[in-house]
Design a protein around this motif. Structure first.
Motif, PDB file in Angstrom:
ATOM      1  N   ASN A  86       0.928  -1.427  -0.272  1.00 32.53           N
ATOM      2  CA  ASN A  86       0.340  -0.283  -0.485  1.00 32.53           C
ATOM      3  C   ASN A  86       0.956   1.477   0.113  1.00 32.53           C
ATOM      4  N   ILE A  87       1.910   1.452   0.810  1.00 31.76           N
ATOM      5  CA  ILE A  87       2.830   2.026   0.756  1.00 31.76           C
ATOM      6  C   ILE A  87       4.559   2.035  -0.462  1.00 31.76           C
ATOM      7  N   ILE A  88       5.015   2.682  -0.111  1.00 29.11           N
ATOM      8  CA  ILE A  88       6.488   2.239  -0.705  1.00 29.11           C
ATOM      9  C   ILE A  88       7.335   2.793   0.808  1.00 29.11           C
ATOM     10  N   PRO A  89       7.764   1.923   1.315  1.00 25.19           N
ATOM     11  CA  PRO A  89       8.215   2.436   2.471  1.00 25.19           C
ATOM     12  C   PRO A  89      10.160   2.782   2.459  1.00 25.19           C
ATOM     13  N   ASP A  90      10.515   3.306   3.555  1.00 20.17           N
ATOM     14  CA  ASP A  90      11.875   3.802   3.662  1.00 20.17           C
ATOM     15  C   ASP A  90      12.792   3.049   4.360  1.00 20.17           C
TER      16      ASP A  90
ATOM     17  N   SER B 159       9.805  -3.139  -6.312  1.00 18.57           N
ATOM     18  CA  SER B 159      10.113  -3.552  -6.142  1.00 18.57           C
ATOM     19  C   SER B 159       9.704  -3.410  -4.982  1.00 18.57           C
ATOM     20  N   PRO B 160       9.565  -4.612  -3.801  1.00 20.51           N
ATOM     21  CA  PRO B 160       8.642  -4.380  -2.569  1.00 20.51           C
ATOM     22  C   PRO B 160       9.504  -3.666  -1.198  1.00 20.51           C
ATOM     23  N   CYS B 161      10.507  -4.567  -1.401  1.00 14.18           N
ATOM     24  CA  CYS B 161      11.055  -4.012  -0.011  1.00 14.18           C
ATOM     25  C   CYS B 161      12.371  -2.575  -0.352  1.00 14.18           C
TER      26      CYS B 161
ATOM     27  N   VAL C 137      13.778   0.712  -2.645  1.00 15.03           N
ATOM     28  CA  VAL C 137      12.537  -0.227  -3.277  1.00 15.03           C
ATOM     29  C   VAL C 137      13.529   0.967  -5.076  1.00 15.03           C
ATOM     30  N   SER C 138      13.281  -0.606  -5.802  1.00 10.95           N
ATOM     31  CA  SER C 138      13.620   0.473  -7.349  1.00 10.95           C
ATOM     32  C   SER C 138      12.623  -1.027  -8.241  1.00 10.95           C
TER      33      SER C 138
END
Length: 498
Positions: A261-265, A288-290, A293-294
């Protein structure tokens, strides 16, 4: 109900086995043996490190973790094995490269190569005829590594160097994906992923550097569709494949594909999509999920996206057709026929006098091909450019420099011999790699021959700017080929493809 839905899960799997696309029992036993050999080598490595640094705090416990397609048990036959060696604080990358190659050699590994200068440094080797790539991660917070370590804890990344962080990406993504797939759906997911990889290979779409997608990106696309459909009561390989092709045939690529749902830092707080450099001007944004991200599809061009979208639509139409199940499967996985699709081809040729130079530039050139496509794809009379996913490598023995120059001009060895006027004999060997691309021209606007001479000059200048002192024997040339000439390069009979 669409006819493909009548294909049962076991029938999909049976097709893969029947056509020797996935491992049989002997192959599976061989892979287990390889993992046992590598884990035995790991124990020796741990002992060697302890002696080397005179470690006095007990044993050094590392782990070897498979990831990628083999880690997900979704690999195809003869696929390589990706492993990451995760080590505690006492073990350094320098010790990894110093000690492990010799230990692998003692355990019957062959073709051992240390690739130190890479975003993800690895040791490449072959064990029991299967290629193995081993990367390295050092977790400084730990004195030993537990087998069930949770790699998704971002705190582990905070003290890592950039190479360890990059090497953690594949294993972290694998753990993330495993957590998304319900236990009851694992077999359906694995079978579907194998089918998608085989389909992508057959249709010439399995190559990240050239402008298509690799296994990681294909996996993310399947996970996204699975998450949309996982609560449906009729989850099956047929339904998952149908929705896979339908989803991506209809997708608007100004919208990124995300699994979260969010792109994590690094602290798992939301990171604005627009702030991530990787997605500036991205043609096919697959997040990419982790963290960090890229874009999992960084080299996709406007042309290769057209090719991918066309193939998604083809797959969707085949699975929606009112055909017998066997007809559906055979047509879906029919190998792409470039000569039936295109009358005009462009060939980017790299020639070198040593196999090492040629191997280096074969790898490098793959990442430059998308740049060349971007240079020429906006020509008004070019409708589509479809690069072949794999290069063609050939070795020629020439009699003199004149024959070599003729090879550089795009002539075949036979043509060079026929046209060579020199009687001098200064023999040598030319290692030549051809990167081919089919060109669809506008039949109305384009009536003359393909003219990209200025673009070729620009691209060759780019390549020359990337030369180093070891590239003195490397030569590049770019040629327009007709169907018959392309068939000769690809070693495909022209008969039946006219």
């Amino acid at each position: 109900m669409i006819s493909s839905q009548s294909i049962k899960d076991d029938e999909w799997l049976s097709y893969l086995r029947r056509n020797d696309i996935i491992d049989n029992q002997t192959d599976m036993d061989r892979r287990k043996k390889i993992c046992n050999i590598l884990n035995t080598a790991l124990r020796v490595f741990e002992e060697s490190v302890s002696r080397k640094i005179m470690y006095m705090k007990g044993t050094i416990d590392c782990i070897l973790m498979p990831f990628g397609s083999y880690g997900l048990a979704a690999h195809l036959k003869n696929a390589d094995i990706d492993m990451v060696l995760i080590s505690p604080k006492p073990v350094t990358r320098a010790l990894f490269f110093e000690l492990l190659p010799g230990i692998l050699r003692d355990h019957k590994a062959r073709d051992i190569e240390c690739v130190k200068r890479a975003n993800v440094p690895i040791i490449k080797c072959t064990v029991n005829s299967i290629p193995v790539d081993i990367s390295f991660v050092q977790i400084k917070e730990k004195e030993s590594i537990e087998k069930d370590i949770d790699l998704l804890e971002n705190r582990l990344l905070k003290s890592m160097d950039q190479y360890c962080v990059a090497s953690m990406d594949g294993p972290r993504v694998q753990q993330f994906i495993r957590k998304q797939v319900d236990r009851k759906h694992i077999k359906v997911f694995q079978t579907s992923l194998r089918y998608i990889k085989y389909w992508a290979t057959q249709r010439g779409l399995y190559s990240k550097p050239i402008g298509y997608l690799n296994g990681g990106a294909w996996t993310i696309l399947l996970v996204r569709v699975y998450l949309n459909e996982k609560n449906q009561p009729d989850m099956s390989v047929s339904s998952l494949l149908y929705h896979f092709f339908k989803t991506w045939a209809e997708w608007s690529w100004d919208k990124p594909v995300k699994l979260t749902n969010i792109i994590p830092d690094i602290n798992d707080r939301p990171c604005p999509y627009d702030s991530i450099i990787d997605f500036n001007n991205a043609i096919m944004p697959i997040v990419s999920p982790c963290y960090p991200v890229s874009n999992a599809a960084p080299y996709v061009t406007k042309s290769t996206l057209k090719v991918l979208t066309r193939e998604f639509l083809r797959g969707y139409q085949i699975l929606s057709a009112n055909k017998q199940p066997e007809q559906i499967v055979v047509k879906l996985f029919k190998k792409v026929n470039y000569l039936a699709k295109y009358n005009t081809f462009i060939c980017v040729m790299t020639s070198a006098k040593t196999s090492n130079s040629n191997d280096i530039w074969t790898r490098k050139m793959a990442t430059y091909i998308p740049q060349f496509i971007q240079i020429i794809q906006n020509k008004q009379y070019i409708n589509l450019i479809q690069p072949l996913s794999n290069p063609i490598k050939k070795t020629y023995s020439y009699r003199n420099e004149e024959e070599l120059q003729m090879l550089h001009c795009g002539l075949s060895m036979e043509e060079a011999r026929q046209q060579c006027l020199s009687s001098g004999v200064f023999p040598g060997v030319a290692y030549i790699t051809y990167y081919m691309m089919g060109i669809a021209l506008d039949k109305i606007d384009h009536k003359e021959s393909l003219d990209i001479s200025d673009d070729v000059t620009t691209f060759i200048q780019l390549l020359n700017s990337k030369r180093n002192r070891n590239d003195g024997d490397v030569h590049w040339s770019i040629h327009s080929l007709n169907k018959r000439q392309a068939a000769a390069v690809m070693d495909i009979p022209i008969e039946g493809n006219d």
